[in-house]
Design an enzyme around this catalytic site. Sequence first.
Site, PDB file in Angstrom:
ATOM      1  N   CYS A  81       0.804  -1.222   0.000  1.00 31.69           N
ATOM      2  CA  CYS A  81       0.000   0.000   0.000  1.00 31.69           C
ATOM      3  C   CYS A  81       0.836   1.271   0.000  1.00 31.69           C
ATOM      4  CB  CYS A  81      -0.940   0.007   1.194  1.00 31.69           C
ATOM      5  SG  CYS A  81      -2.094  -1.377   1.190  1.00 31.69           S
ATOM      6  N   GLY A 114     -14.140  -6.704  -2.746  1.00 28.96           N
ATOM      7  CA  GLY A 114     -13.890  -7.507  -1.553  1.00 28.96           C
ATOM      8  C   GLY A 114     -12.555  -7.231  -0.900  1.00 28.96           C
ATOM      9  N   CYS A 213     -11.681   1.322   4.470  1.00 34.62           N
ATOM     10  CA  CYS A 213     -11.677   1.910   3.132  1.00 34.62           C
ATOM     11  C   CYS A 213     -12.131   0.882   2.102  1.00 34.62           C
ATOM     12  CB  CYS A 213     -10.289   2.448   2.775  1.00 34.62           C
ATOM     13  SG  CYS A 213      -9.063   1.156   2.468  1.00 34.62           S
TER      14      CYS A 213
END
Length: 391
Positions: A81, A114, A213
């Site tokens: 990330c 998902g 998020c």
Amino acid sequence: MNNARVAGVGMTKFCKPGQQQPYRVMASSAIKDAVKDAGIEFKQIQQAYASYVYGDSTCGQHALYDVGMTGIPLVNVNNNCSSGSSALYLARQAVASGAVDCALAFGFEEMQPGALGSHWDDRESPFDNMLTTLDQVADCHQGPLALKMFGQAGTAYIEKYGANPDIFGKVSVKTRSHAVHNPYSLFANEMTLDEVMNAPTIYPPYLTRFMACPPTCGAAAVIVCSAEFAKKHNIKANVEIIGQSMVTDIEGSWTDPIKLIGSEMTKEAARQVYEQAGFGAEDVDVVELHDCFTPNEVITYEGLGLCGEGQAEKFINDNQNTYGGQVVVNPSGGLMSKGHPLGATGLAQCTELVWHLRGTAGKRQVEGANIALQHNLGLGGAAVVTMYRAI
């Protein structure tokens, strides 16, 4: 090492999986916007760094070639990330060292609906040791990797400091109120605390649906250059990177659930940046931080030194994290509202902060913004903290 300048930024509006254009189209669009914003020609860029997580090798070239094929070096970057900020770190380093005068960092992601999952189940996971440690130090509920780690960190924070769990909901409410004014945000509707707290629980006992998020698709791009390049080509480049640090896990990082999600990396990266820049947390006007789950925003307030250890509850309840308070945190709506296309996130954070430092952020403008701070986190792990100044 000389400070690099941000010459141009660009990003697409983020969207839900299934609604996106191909990554090649999103990325090339963001690059073109950044080039136009910088007021240069694409052929003046000397190096490029492409960040993404879900894609084959050389996806960066595939996207860049739609803008131009100038033969420049391009490095594909995957740091989970924190990939976008990792690409920016490399571009900034190339310029600051004098290796090049102008570099491009761009990131993109096409995500699936998902929870995040691995595409490489035939080999060891880089998270095996972390998850084993987490199960040893905490009585965990089962769930997808990121949800389990950040959810358990939230539980640990409440237990350690005796805070009211509604602080996680209050962060969501604050974030949504900011997103209303961001045309690039995926979500633009305000929410009440009751709506957040009464939403379905996704990780017991505290984490609800609106504290996480969403998977998102999108792209962003940033062009950095030297002061000499800006002067020579008569471009503004009036935002300067005055401090930047990338830190990976250190000894002691994995001793409790809070540290396992990067609190120690964040503290050390922030310490290095404040030392480099000569400014501290008290000097910061606006922050974009990694709020993939609201417990991480709460924990990161303390990691960045915006408040003292165990003082996040008071910081939140006193509205010190929004307009009229000590500092405005995530005026974009953050990952919670704007979205989190992994490879683009760090560069979208940079883009938002540059707009504020230029005074062009519209209705969400932080008035008088002069110093900005960015925090981008990837489990496994890396934390990148960057400080910017308007010049």
